[in-house]
Design a protein around this motif. Structure first.
Motif, mmCIF file in Angstrom:
data_model
loop_
_atom_site.group_PDB
_atom_site.id
_atom_site.type_symbol
_atom_site.label_atom_id
_atom_site.label_comp_id
_atom_site.label_asym_id
_atom_site.label_seq_id
_atom_site.Cartn_x
_atom_site.Cartn_y
_atom_site.Cartn_z
ATOM 1 N N LYS A 109 0.808 -1.204 -0.038
ATOM 2 C CA LYS A 109 0.006 -0.129 0.009
ATOM 3 C C LYS A 109 0.729 1.290 -0.017
ATOM 4 N N ASP A 117 -9.722 4.422 -4.499
ATOM 5 C CA ASP A 117 -9.575 2.990 -4.992
ATOM 6 C C ASP A 117 -9.824 2.875 -6.571
ATOM 7 N N LYS A 174 -4.481 -2.365 -7.098
ATOM 8 C CA LYS A 174 -3.429 -2.703 -6.373
ATOM 9 C C LYS A 174 -2.156 -3.016 -6.924
ATOM 10 N N HIS A 208 1.084 -0.588 -6.570
ATOM 11 C CA HIS A 208 1.663 -1.022 -5.033
ATOM 12 C C HIS A 208 2.460 -2.484 -5.266
#
Length: 219
Positions: A27, A139, A183, A186
């Motif tokens: 993250k 997001d 994601k 990350h």
């Protein structure tokens, strides 16, 4: 380096599946308590490490946990510069943070706008910064291409060799499986930051060594 050597769809799926298992907690590592703090932290992180930004801002955020655009303007550019002096390009970054704080107050009542057009209108905020903000706070499946994403995505064989980060971003967005899209950047950052380093990458212990094309790697 051979630009035509790229991973096939099945291998790409395998790579991200393994990276997700390897870095389940990947993250944004910039410390923040509100949207404004994340914005200035990302601006400060340009050509600097997240660790150095966190270290510089830690005393300020400990003293003022909800530090805002109003607080920065009240503090003044010179005093903010003293706080971030240890970060690279501090004078320019202090100036940009002060200016964007005034704009936030004047145009947005101190609230960070969560759309690309407004974000990129702020001084010191480019496409990569906007991508980070939209990914972390909304997001959205954006791809913030930093030095780690640039290196790892090409080394593995996800995208062709290029110095054009926008091209890398666009190519990655086309090939990253949807379930990993939010994601993905990350995962690539953590792989590059803690394993697939610029110098002496840990290839012998790499979880994706069977898929990685190791483009440009020499031992």
């Amino acid at each position: 380096m051979k630009n035509h050597l790229l991973l096939e769809k099945k291998e790409i799926e395998n790579v991200f599946s393994i990276l997700m298992k390897t870095w389940p907690n990947a993250k944004c590592e910039l410390e923040h308590n509100n949207h404004f703090q994340l914005l200035i932290a990302v601006v400060l992180s340009a050509q600097a490490t997240d660790k150095s930004v966190n270290k510089a801002l830690e005393p300020l955020l400990r003293e003022q946990p909800q530090f805002s655009a109003f607080d920065l303007v009240k503090m003044g550019e010179d005093n903010f510069l003293k706080i971030i002096r240890s970060i690279g390009l501090a004078p320019t970054k202090a100036k940009n943070c002060y200016k964007l704080s005034k704009i936030l107050i004047d145009k947005f009542d101190g609230i960070v706008p969560l759309n690309r057009t407004d974000l990129e209108s702020f001084p010191g905020v480019g496409r990569k910064t906007a991508n980070v903000i939209l990914n972390v706070l909304c997001d959205l499946p954006t791809m913030a291409v930093d030095t780690h994403v640039e290196r790892v995505s090409q080394r593995i064989g996800l995208v062709k060799q290029t110095k054009d980060r926008l091209e890398i971003e666009e190519d990655l967005l086309k090939i990253v499986p949807k379930k990993y899209a939010v994601k993905a950047h990350h995962l690539l950052i953590f792989q590059g930051r803690y394993h697939c380093t610029a110098r002496n990458p840990k290839c012998e212990n790499c979880p994706i060594h069977k898929s990685c094309l190791k483009i440009g790697v020499t031992h």
